[in-house]
Design a protein around this motif. Sequence first.
Motif, mmCIF file in Angstrom:
data_model
loop_
_atom_site.group_PDB
_atom_site.id
_atom_site.type_symbol
_atom_site.label_atom_id
_atom_site.label_comp_id
_atom_site.label_asym_id
_atom_site.label_seq_id
_atom_site.Cartn_x
_atom_site.Cartn_y
_atom_site.Cartn_z
ATOM 1 N N ARG A 53 0.830 -1.210 0.000
ATOM 2 C CA ARG A 53 0.000 0.000 0.000
ATOM 3 C C ARG A 53 0.868 1.265 0.000
ATOM 4 N NH1 ARG A 53 -3.529 1.507 3.504
ATOM 5 N NH2 ARG A 53 -2.629 0.549 5.352
ATOM 6 N N ASN A 54 1.908 1.211 -0.833
ATOM 7 C CA ASN A 54 2.787 2.374 -0.994
ATOM 8 C C ASN A 54 3.351 2.837 0.346
ATOM 9 O OD1 ASN A 54 4.111 4.271 -2.577
ATOM 10 N ND2 ASN A 54 2.521 5.812 -2.273
ATOM 11 N N SER A 55 3.812 1.867 1.147
ATOM 12 C CA SER A 55 4.455 2.079 2.457
ATOM 13 C C SER A 55 3.459 2.397 3.577
ATOM 14 C CB SER A 55 5.510 3.194 2.399
ATOM 15 O OG SER A 55 6.529 2.869 1.484
ATOM 16 N N ARG A 56 2.184 2.510 3.255
ATOM 17 C CA ARG A 56 1.209 2.818 4.305
ATOM 18 C C ARG A 56 0.993 1.625 5.226
ATOM 19 N NH1 ARG A 56 -2.326 7.568 2.232
ATOM 20 N NH2 ARG A 56 -3.432 7.293 4.213
ATOM 21 N N ALA A 57 1.210 0.400 4.719
ATOM 22 C CA ALA A 57 0.991 -0.788 5.549
ATOM 23 C C ALA A 57 1.925 -0.784 6.750
ATOM 24 C CB ALA A 57 1.191 -2.052 4.721
ATOM 25 N N GLU A 58 3.197 -0.474 6.535
ATOM 26 C CA GLU A 58 4.141 -0.447 7.652
ATOM 27 C C GLU A 58 3.733 0.604 8.681
ATOM 28 O OE1 GLU A 58 8.432 -2.071 6.110
ATOM 29 O OE2 GLU A 58 8.006 0.068 5.797
ATOM 30 N N ARG A 59 3.249 1.733 8.233
ATOM 31 C CA ARG A 59 2.833 2.765 9.182
ATOM 32 C C ARG A 59 1.594 2.330 9.960
ATOM 33 N NH1 ARG A 59 4.443 6.100 4.784
ATOM 34 N NH2 ARG A 59 2.297 6.527 4.120
ATOM 35 N N CYS A 72 20.557 -0.328 -1.257
ATOM 36 C CA CYS A 72 19.100 -0.233 -1.308
ATOM 37 C C CYS A 72 18.466 -0.922 -0.101
ATOM 38 C CB CYS A 72 18.585 -0.852 -2.602
ATOM 39 S SG CYS A 72 18.895 0.150 -4.061
ATOM 40 N N LEU A 73 18.977 -2.071 0.265
ATOM 41 C CA LEU A 73 18.447 -2.782 1.425
ATOM 42 C C LEU A 73 18.613 -1.950 2.689
ATOM 43 C CD1 LEU A 73 19.767 -6.393 0.705
ATOM 44 C CD2 LEU A 73 17.468 -5.486 0.277
ATOM 45 N N ASP A 74 19.760 -1.298 2.813
ATOM 46 C CA ASP A 74 20.029 -0.483 3.990
ATOM 47 C C ASP A 74 19.048 0.686 4.075
ATOM 48 O OD1 ASP A 74 21.947 0.096 6.268
ATOM 49 O OD2 ASP A 74 22.075 1.988 5.168
ATOM 50 N N ALA A 75 18.859 1.383 2.961
ATOM 51 C CA ALA A 75 17.933 2.517 2.941
ATOM 52 C C ALA A 75 16.503 2.061 3.214
ATOM 53 C CB ALA A 75 18.013 3.233 1.597
ATOM 54 N N SER A 76 16.131 0.914 2.658
ATOM 55 C CA SER A 76 14.781 0.393 2.851
ATOM 56 C C SER A 76 14.548 0.007 4.305
ATOM 57 C CB SER A 76 14.556 -0.813 1.939
ATOM 58 O OG SER A 76 13.241 -1.314 2.081
ATOM 59 N N LEU A 77 15.509 -0.658 4.920
ATOM 60 C CA LEU A 77 15.352 -1.080 6.313
ATOM 61 C C LEU A 77 15.247 0.129 7.240
ATOM 62 C CD1 LEU A 77 15.197 -3.202 8.518
ATOM 63 C CD2 LEU A 77 17.708 -3.293 8.535
ATOM 64 N N LYS A 78 16.057 1.151 7.003
ATOM 65 C CA LYS A 78 15.978 2.353 7.845
ATOM 66 C C LYS A 78 14.573 2.944 7.791
ATOM 67 C CE LYS A 78 20.850 3.715 7.583
ATOM 68 N NZ LYS A 78 21.823 4.674 7.006
ATOM 69 N N ARG A 79 14.015 3.012 6.590
ATOM 70 C CA ARG A 79 12.669 3.558 6.447
ATOM 71 C C ARG A 79 11.649 2.649 7.128
ATOM 72 N NH1 ARG A 79 10.706 5.918 0.801
ATOM 73 N NH2 ARG A 79 12.239 7.416 1.514
ATOM 74 N N SER A 80 11.808 1.333 6.997
ATOM 75 C CA SER A 80 10.863 0.397 7.614
ATOM 76 C C SER A 80 10.896 0.499 9.134
ATOM 77 C CB SER A 80 11.184 -1.038 7.179
ATOM 78 O OG SER A 80 10.935 -1.227 5.805
ATOM 79 N N LEU A 81 12.082 0.558 9.709
ATOM 80 C CA LEU A 81 12.191 0.666 11.164
ATOM 81 C C LEU A 81 11.529 1.943 11.664
ATOM 82 C CD1 LEU A 81 15.834 -0.619 11.731
ATOM 83 C CD2 LEU A 81 13.714 -1.810 12.311
ATOM 84 N N SER A 82 11.694 3.020 10.900
ATOM 85 C CA SER A 82 11.061 4.277 11.284
ATOM 86 C C SER A 82 9.542 4.171 11.212
ATOM 87 C CB SER A 82 11.561 5.402 10.366
ATOM 88 O OG SER A 82 10.904 6.622 10.648
ATOM 89 N N ALA A 83 9.029 3.582 10.135
ATOM 90 C CA ALA A 83 7.584 3.444 9.986
ATOM 91 C C ALA A 83 6.987 2.538 11.052
ATOM 92 C CB ALA A 83 7.254 2.905 8.595
ATOM 93 N N LEU A 84 7.685 1.479 11.385
ATOM 94 C CA LEU A 84 7.212 0.519 12.384
ATOM 95 C C LEU A 84 7.463 0.997 13.812
ATOM 96 C CD1 LEU A 84 8.570 -2.698 10.634
ATOM 97 C CD2 LEU A 84 6.150 -2.113 10.908
ATOM 98 N N ASN A 85 8.312 2.001 13.954
ATOM 99 C CA ASN A 85 8.740 2.512 15.255
ATOM 100 C C ASN A 85 9.394 1.408 16.096
ATOM 101 O OD1 ASN A 85 9.099 4.710 16.997
ATOM 102 N ND2 ASN A 85 7.319 4.119 18.231
#
Length: 420
Positions: A117-123, A186-199
Amino acid sequence: MREKCHKSCGVTPDCTPKESPKPWPGRATADGTRLFSTMYPGAYHAAEHHWRRDPAMGEFYLPGQQMRGAPWLHLSSLGVGTYLGERDARTDEQVTTAIIASVHRGWNCIDTASNYRNSRAERSVGAALNALFSGNVGITRDMLLISTKAGYIADDIADNLMIKGSKNGGIVTDYIVGGNCIHPNCLDASLKRSLSALNLAMVDILYLHNAAESHLGGLGNEAFLKRLREAFAWLEGARKEGKIAAYGMATWDCFRKAPERGGLQLQDIVKLAESVGGRNHGFRYVQLPINARMREAWEQEWQAVEVDGQTQKKTFMEAAARLGVGVFASAPLLEGELLKDEALRVKLDEVEELALLHNLGVKLLQISRSTPFLTTALIGHKAAKNADANVRLIALDPLNRDTFHKVMAQIDDGGKQAIV
């Protein structure tokens, strides 16, 4: 963060965080998951075999392999998926509410991905975790196994990193195929964003998302495994840094194909992980579709596995158990397509062992979760009535192995299965 508790999840008292929390530390642990399975009120009355000992701890326990818990994680046979849905605030709230309600009533596995969902799922998952961990419902971080995926990269990450010929950390565009990239940057940048979204400070599993499906055909086996090795090396580093507890591959068909049709051998992937991370590497999980029509994982003996010095042919599920790889089933309803199959509905209505289940979706979910050697079947549900029907399934044990094969034979179309 949710501004208020909508009271639609059925969790009381108020589970709304009083203030924006810092990233939640920790990971799923043996003690935490066992406490959830035995003492948490919503999970206490689940059927005995709703709980699975995590086979990624080593079901057959290979020589020199250390257990990653004491002794195993206790994981629910059903987990929340977050794939489908509109990209709007209403769906955000539905997903968040469904997660809270599912955890409260005995599910302790949650799966998402950076691109859902365009990153909305993680949030949405992050909002649910904030409510669960900082509210008054008795849930702690060590009780839940939380997984996400990296591979399909956001446009801004691609724009920042995919700089052809760059000498300052950029990577050439050859690494991106159909929006998918498993280059370490790319994996590093993606994981940083995921951790932030998931808190979260750490996720329990980070999957490479459709890596083989995206890259194998164009690269060929040797070049793909080289690229996969680079990704595994980065993943092992992320483990050491405490950003992930384990990693795996979220797949669609690479483990459902015969070798001569381009299917991967799980033992080759495990050996690759061993060559990068040693005997106690972090490659511990695979996701793939398993449902009433997609049966290859437990039916086809396409996997070559060394057993007592001899190579034997096994099903994917048997090979995974022997190699210490946990399997999560995706698409138990085939993204809703099986709900439209009237012939399948009629057959399932005639199955005595499913007679207590009056909902076609729940019958299909019972089949998927009953797959021999499976860890957890993942299902996305948002509508309250669907979530309630699915969650109630924990009161029943999954089908045992003999009954599972009996039921699958009963609904089989003359013993024939479409070959991928």
